[in-house]
Design an enzyme around this catalytic site. Structure first.
Site, PDB file in Angstrom:
ATOM      1  N   LYS A  34      18.879   4.072  -0.474  1.00 52.56           N
ATOM      2  CA  LYS A  34      17.654   3.558  -1.095  1.00 52.56           C
ATOM      3  C   LYS A  34      16.750   2.940  -0.022  1.00 52.56           C
ATOM      4  O   LYS A  34      17.218   2.641   1.090  1.00 52.56           O
ATOM      5  CB  LYS A  34      18.024   2.515  -2.146  1.00 52.56           C
ATOM      6  CG  LYS A  34      18.751   1.286  -1.588  1.00 52.56           C
ATOM      7  CD  LYS A  34      19.322   0.404  -2.687  1.00 52.56           C
ATOM      8  CE  LYS A  34      20.029  -0.810  -2.097  1.00 52.56           C
ATOM      9  NZ  LYS A  34      20.718  -1.590  -3.141  1.00 52.56           N
ATOM     10  N   ARG A 132      21.395  -8.040 -14.093  1.00 52.51           N
ATOM     11  CA  ARG A 132      20.330  -7.125 -13.648  1.00 52.51           C
ATOM     12  C   ARG A 132      20.432  -5.896 -14.551  1.00 52.51           C
ATOM     13  O   ARG A 132      20.301  -6.016 -15.757  1.00 52.51           O
ATOM     14  CB  ARG A 132      20.493  -6.789 -12.159  1.00 52.51           C
ATOM     15  CG  ARG A 132      20.383  -7.997 -11.240  1.00 52.51           C
ATOM     16  CD  ARG A 132      20.109  -7.618  -9.781  1.00 52.51           C
ATOM     17  NE  ARG A 132      20.861  -6.462  -9.325  1.00 52.51           N
ATOM     18  CZ  ARG A 132      20.935  -6.047  -8.073  1.00 52.51           C
ATOM     19  NH1 ARG A 132      20.292  -6.703  -7.121  1.00 52.51           N
ATOM     20  NH2 ARG A 132      21.642  -4.990  -7.743  1.00 52.51           N
ATOM     21  N   TYR A 262      -3.060 -18.152  16.956  1.00 52.12           N
ATOM     22  CA  TYR A 262      -3.866 -18.896  15.991  1.00 52.12           C
ATOM     23  C   TYR A 262      -3.472 -20.367  15.959  1.00 52.12           C
ATOM     24  O   TYR A 262      -2.311 -20.726  16.114  1.00 52.12           O
ATOM     25  CB  TYR A 262      -3.705 -18.301  14.598  1.00 52.12           C
ATOM     26  CG  TYR A 262      -4.333 -16.925  14.456  1.00 52.12           C
ATOM     27  CD1 TYR A 262      -5.716 -16.781  14.459  1.00 52.12           C
ATOM     28  CD2 TYR A 262      -3.537 -15.799  14.337  1.00 52.12           C
ATOM     29  CE1 TYR A 262      -6.296 -15.520  14.329  1.00 52.12           C
ATOM     30  CE2 TYR A 262      -4.107 -14.543  14.214  1.00 52.12           C
ATOM     31  CZ  TYR A 262      -5.488 -14.405  14.201  1.00 52.12           C
ATOM     32  OH  TYR A 262      -6.049 -13.167  14.079  1.00 52.12           O
ATOM     33  N   MET A 310      -0.631 -10.249  12.740  1.00 51.14           N
ATOM     34  CA  MET A 310      -0.334  -9.033  11.984  1.00 51.14           C
ATOM     35  C   MET A 310       0.199  -7.924  12.889  1.00 51.14           C
ATOM     36  O   MET A 310       1.123  -7.195  12.520  1.00 51.14           O
ATOM     37  CB  MET A 310      -1.591  -8.539  11.257  1.00 51.14           C
ATOM     38  CG  MET A 310      -1.326  -7.328  10.373  1.00 51.14           C
ATOM     39  SD  MET A 310      -2.794  -6.678   9.584  1.00 51.14           S
ATOM     40  CE  MET A 310      -3.200  -7.998   8.452  1.00 51.14           C
TER      41      MET A 310
HETATM   42  C1  LIG Z   1      22.077  -1.655  -2.766  1.00 48.04           C
HETATM   43  C2  LIG Z   1      23.218  -1.389  -3.671  1.00 48.04           C
HETATM   44  C3  LIG Z   1      24.495  -1.144  -3.150  1.00 48.04           C
HETATM   45  C4  LIG Z   1      24.826  -1.285  -1.692  1.00 48.04           C
HETATM   46  O1  LIG Z   1      25.145  -2.641  -1.461  1.00 48.04           O
HETATM   47  P1  LIG Z   1      25.523  -3.164  -0.001  1.00 48.04           P
HETATM   48  O2  LIG Z   1      25.911  -4.570  -0.212  1.00 48.04           O
HETATM   49  O3  LIG Z   1      24.288  -2.997   0.812  1.00 48.04           O
HETATM   50  O4  LIG Z   1      26.631  -2.298   0.460  1.00 48.04           O
HETATM   51  C5  LIG Z   1      25.499  -0.818  -4.033  1.00 48.04           C
HETATM   52  N1  LIG Z   1      25.267  -0.738  -5.360  1.00 48.04           N
HETATM   53  C6  LIG Z   1      24.065  -0.996  -5.888  1.00 48.04           C
HETATM   54  C7  LIG Z   1      23.884  -0.935  -7.354  1.00 48.04           C
HETATM   55  C8  LIG Z   1      22.998  -1.345  -5.068  1.00 48.04           C
HETATM   56  O5  LIG Z   1      21.803  -1.585  -5.601  1.00 48.04           O
END
Ligand SMILES: *Cc1c(COP(=O)(O)O)cnc(C)c1O
Length: 371
Positions: A34, A132, A262, A310
């Site tokens: 992801k 969640r 800045y 930035m």
């Molecule tokens: C991101 C995610 C993972 C991976 O978790 P890590 O702690 O980065 O290994 C696993 N399962 C779900 C549902 C996630 O959203």
């Protein structure tokens, strides 16, 4: 080299995948790619992980799933986030397994299966205490009864049952024990509903590495794949895959009392050399790291001084001999003096994932060992 760039060491990803696969034992490994592979490039990481022992891919949006299919990745894939309006037709055609944690989503998936004539492969998601995604315990009987009906109608197959852990870092954690009990109850509820999920999965990286009772049939590894040690105070031999570096654009010798950036929030306390580096908060240098952050130049840690802009930061290199074109390393594996993503996370009061996924899109990713 480019003015600024991120090297992604796919050998490190390969090493981490092998290590995770060994830790997973008989469980299969899902490479969680992801957020563009935590900023490393989803397709490149996916290919490498699949070549070194991972057999699944995990993503969190329909766009990510279809992009990986378009890139030629045909491995089993699970998606666990999509909009309420998702029709699932494209995902079913693409052979993507779908996580379902609510009745409306289950109905939409069944309708898509009917329309497309593709049996939908579904992983039911149980909320075991994290609040969640997923169905809460009160919803399991109804959701599972409908899942069974759609299964008998030949529309879907309940291939998986899964959940996610809120705290896999602390083995004795009371919340963890509650989640494990709740997950067991979810498995029982599935048996009662006469579902037969062949893939039960719960573990993230930390759980894979230190909680054998959470491995079941499949582990979902993100963080560890990219070489971030997931358990505070423990090291499992993972290798960070990303190195972010930039060329020094300009140096100047300045007297004591010189204002920098800045404000200026920083004024030099002695005569020194300042080096301008083209990495800023748009590239993922956290503004809140001001006053703590360092980069490495010639293997020497030098402080970032003044506010992070930035597009640029100013480095106080003292009397170190630095010239335009020399390399400043923001983060890397930490083997040549450079800070790690974990250190940046401490400086910025966040976690290493936040640092890695924050590395900006305008920083080109290059693959191979750092040269
Ligand atoms: C991101 C995610 C993972 C991976 O978790 P890590 O702690 O980065 O290994 C696993 N399962 C779900 C549902 C996630 O959203």
């Amino acid at each position: 080299m480019n003015m600024a760039e991120a090297f992604v060491d796919l050998d490190a990803v390969a090493h981490n995948t092998v290590l995770l696969a060994r830790a997973a034992g008989t469980a299969a490994v899902m490479a969680v790619v992801k957020a563009d592979g935590f900023g490393h490039g989803a397709a490149a990481v996916a290919r490498t992980a699949l070549d070194h022992g991972a057999t699944w891919l995990g993503v969190t949006s329909p766009a990510e799933a279809t992009a990986l299919r378009a890139a030629g990745l045909t491995a089993p894939m699970l998606i666990w986030m999509y909009p309420p309006t998702e029709t699932f037709d494209d995902l079913l055609h693409a052979g993507v397994d779908v996580s379902v944690g609510s009745l409306p989503a289950l109905e939409a998936v069944a309708e898509a299966a009917d329309r497309t004539n593709v049996v939908a492969q579904v992983h039911l998601k149980a909320d075991t205490g994290m609040s969640r995604g997923g169905a809460v315990a009160e919803e399991w009987p109804q959701l599972m009864a409908w899942a069974r009906k759609f299964e008998l109608a030949g529309l879907i197959r309940i291939r998986g049952l899964w959940s996610h852990l809120a705290n896999a870092e602390t083995p004795g954690d009371a919340g963890l024990r509650r989640q494990l009990r709740a997950f067991e109850a979810a498995r029982q509820a599935a048996v009662t509903a006469r579902l037969d999920p062949t893939i039960t999965h719960l573990a993230n990286s930390a759980a894979t590495l230190q909680l054998p009772q959470t491995r079941f049939d499949l582990v979902r590894a993100g963080l560890a794949l990219y070489g971030i040690e997931p358990v505070p105070g423990r090291t499992f031999g993972l290798r960070p895959a990303m190195t972010v570096r930039a060329q020094v654009l300009l140096t100047k010798r300045v007297p004591a009392g010189t204002g920098v950036s800045y404000g200026p929030d920083h004024v030099t306390s002695r005569e020194t050399t300042l080096a301008l580096v083209p990495l800023g908060f748009a590239d993922g240098v956290p503004r809140q790291s001001t006053g703590r952050a360092h980069v490495a130049i010639h293997g020497v840690r030098c402080p970032v001084v003044g506010r992070v802009s930035m597009d640029q930061i100013v480095i106080d290199v003292g009397d170190l001999r630095v010239r335009p074109g020399d390399i400043a390393v923001m983060l890397g594996p930490g083997t040549d003096g450079e800070p790690t993503a974990a250190e940046w996370a401490q400086w910025a009061g966040t976690n290493p994932n936040d640092i890695l996924t924050g590395i900006g899109a305008r920083i080109p990713r290059r693959y191979g060992p750092v040269r």
